[in-house]
Enzyme design. Structure first.
Site, short mmCIF file in Angstrom:
data_model
loop_
_atom_site.label_atom_id
_atom_site.label_comp_id
_atom_site.label_asym_id
_atom_site.label_seq_id
_atom_site.Cartn_x
_atom_site.Cartn_y
_atom_site.Cartn_z
N ASP A 40 0.98 -1.24 0.01
CA ASP A 40 0.12 0.14 -0.12
C ASP A 40 0.92 1.25 -0.02
O ASP A 40 1.72 1.48 1.04
CB ASP A 40 -0.79 -0.07 1.36
N GLY B 297 -5.28 3.06 -7.97
CA GLY B 297 -5.57 3.19 -9.24
C GLY B 297 -4.87 4.88 -10.03
O GLY B 297 -5.27 5.02 -10.94
N ASP C 36 -10.49 3.87 -1.52
CA ASP C 36 -11.09 2.90 -0.56
C ASP C 36 -12.63 2.70 -0.69
O ASP C 36 -13.41 3.93 -0.74
CB ASP C 36 -10.89 3.10 0.89
#
Ligand code: GLA
Length: 496
Positions: free
Chosen positions: A262, A301, A322
């Site tokens: 992440d 993205g 999210d």
């Protein structure tokens, strides 16, 4: 003499009444880790300059008013291509800096106490230049989208060893494993600090990660973990920055089968344009670890990740911000994926984020739409609810094998919107052997009739089956027409 000491005292008091210094706010958590906020301030007359670090966010002070008796400072940073800012209000009280922030301008001040810290403490680590680009070899994993469970949507920071064991027990016995679910993925908040050799340690919630992995494996399941290419994760825990190879080896040693990686704290060090190289580094490290580990990229993205995700060894890449457990969030994300269809292929999938099915914020029609849409999108199916106590209706949605067969179709191609009329949309996904999945979605708030002309989907099929009622549908006439509930779906499999 007396006058001189009064003068000296006054000078000393003035000097100590200066805001200049490195100030730290410490917050100790029950998992044994702690969060830090650093206000590195320099007072120059009426102006306050410096930096503010809130764990993974690093701001430059761009605006200030006041002084020791009362001040406000605004810090600004660039997050990709958008600015992000934070505002503190505060005053000096003896040796302490009393500071506060507000969630909204009219919200009450949440007050914190900062103490002086040594200069340099809390500074962002030095930049490590990203590697030159090359193509990472395909790891050969997940020829169809990964299926499993992830802790974040339901548990966030409350995930622990016992909970993960409970999810594995449940998945192994409630029909999910039999339906194809396999991964039990621990998201953020398992991390502690590093030992003297730089090896990452788990926090109090996870006393023995190897034993936990063994347990999950003993149930015939696989286990996943989470990290960030930055110094800190999104929840402010230790990231893999500068320790990529070492962390991949640790994961392999523990028996980890899946990594979600992440971006988060990496935003303070790298630009979006450098993401590919940064993700490639962990792609290489995972391959060098000698263990097959599914590699899931999570950077919301950005930077057209679908174009380079496979080149860094990625098996899936998040395509959006999210998800939340609301119709608005889920439908906005799910129905915006049409243009990404060309990028999905076996081993490399678009990931519109984890499932919210069963978390309570949507009704069963909406959750059926969620499951159908994710299957049309060839998306990873990572349940995000508490598996230990799933109501039968929710379990039926999550384990509908005819719908799962669409998601898991071997062709690995993503579906697309083929027509739209107001709030009604028809999507189609090509399947192996010339079959197709056809979904009639009603995004409207009232039931609506939706028709699909067979001529628009390659001609009248020999067979069509409704995958939610588990019944073949009648093929009389040139079209199929059905009444679709508000926010609901009819999902068909049609074949020659
Ligand atoms: C980000 C990710 C989420 C979750 C959290 C954890 O917001 O997009 O899916 O992993 O971080 O902190």
């Amino acid at each position: 003499m007396k006058l001189l000491s009064i003068l000296l005292l006054t000078v000393a008091t003035c000097a100590s009444a200066d805001l200049t210094g490195n100030w730290v706010v410490k917050d100790d958590l029950s998992d044994g880790t702690s969060r830090r906020q650093y206000l590195n301030l320099k007072q120059e007359g009426p102006k306050i300059t410096g930096t503010i670090r809130v764990t993974q966010f690093f701001y430059k002070i761009s605006d200030s008013t006041g002084g020791p008796e009362g001040f406000t400072i605004t810090g600004t940073m660039m997050d990709g291509h958008s600015p992000r800012s934070v505002k503190y209000e505060g005053k000096l009280v003896g040796d302490e800096l009393h500071v506060g922030t507000r969630r909204r301008p009219d919200a009450p001040l949440s007050e914190l106490v900062a103490h002086r810290a040594p200069e340099g403490e809390g500074a962002m680590p030095a930049r490590i230049p990203p590697p030159a680009l090359h193509r990472v070899k395909d790891n050969g994993l997940v020829r169809t989208p990964p299926m499993g469970w992830n802790s974040w949507n339901k548990f966030a920071g409350r995930v622990d060893d016992a909970g993960v064991r409970g999810m594995a027990d449940a998945m192994a016995t409630n029909g999910m494993k039999a339906a194809g679910y396999q991964f039990i993925n621990i998201d953020d908040t398992w991390e502690a600090d590093r030992n003297a050799q730089g090896n990452i340690r788990t926090n109090k919630k996870f006393p023995d990660m190897k034993a936990l992995a063994d347990y999950v494996h003993s149930k015939g399941l696989k286990i996943g973990i989470y990290s960030s290419p930055g110094p800190n994760t999104c929840a402010g825990y230790e990231g893999s920055y500068g320790h990529e190879e070492q962390d991949a080896l640790t994961y392999a040693k523990w028996g980890i089968d899946y990594l979600k990686y992440d971006w988060c704290g990496a935003r303070n060090i790298y630009t979006d344009e450098e993401m590919q190289a940064v993700y490639q580094k962990m792609g290489d490290a995972l391959q060098a670890s000698g263990r097959p580990i599914v590699y899931s990229l999570c950077q919301y993205g950005r930077a057209d990740v679908w174009k380079w995700g496979p080149d860094v060894g990625g098996n899936a890449w998040r395509t959006t911000d999210d998800i939340r457990d609301t119709w608005d969030s889920m439908s906005k994300i799910g129905f915006s994926q049409d243009e990404l269809a060309p990028w999905a292929k076996p081993g490399h999938f678009n990931d519109p984020d984890m499932l919210e099915i069963g978390n309570g914020g949507m009704n069963d029609d909406e959750y059926r739409t969620h499951m159908s849409l994710w299957s049309i999108l060839a998306a990873p199916l990572l349940a995000g609810n508490d598996l230990r106590n799933v109501p039968p209706a929710i379990l039926e949605i999550l384990t509908n094998r005819e719908v799962i067969a669409i998601d898991q179709d071997k062709l690995g191609r993503q579906g697309k919107r083929i027509s739209q009329s107001g709030e009604q949309e028809i999507w189609a996904r090509p399947l192996a052997g010339g079959a197709q999945a056809i979904a009639l979605f009603n995004r409207g708030g009232a039931a609506a009739n939706i028709s699909v002309k067979w001529a628009d989907v390659g001609g009248k099929p020999a067979k069509a089956r409704d995958l939610w009622t588990h019944a073949d549908v009648s093929l009389t006439g040139p079209e199929y027409s059905a009444n679709v509930p508000a926010h609901g779906v009819i999902l068909l499999r049609v074949g020659r």
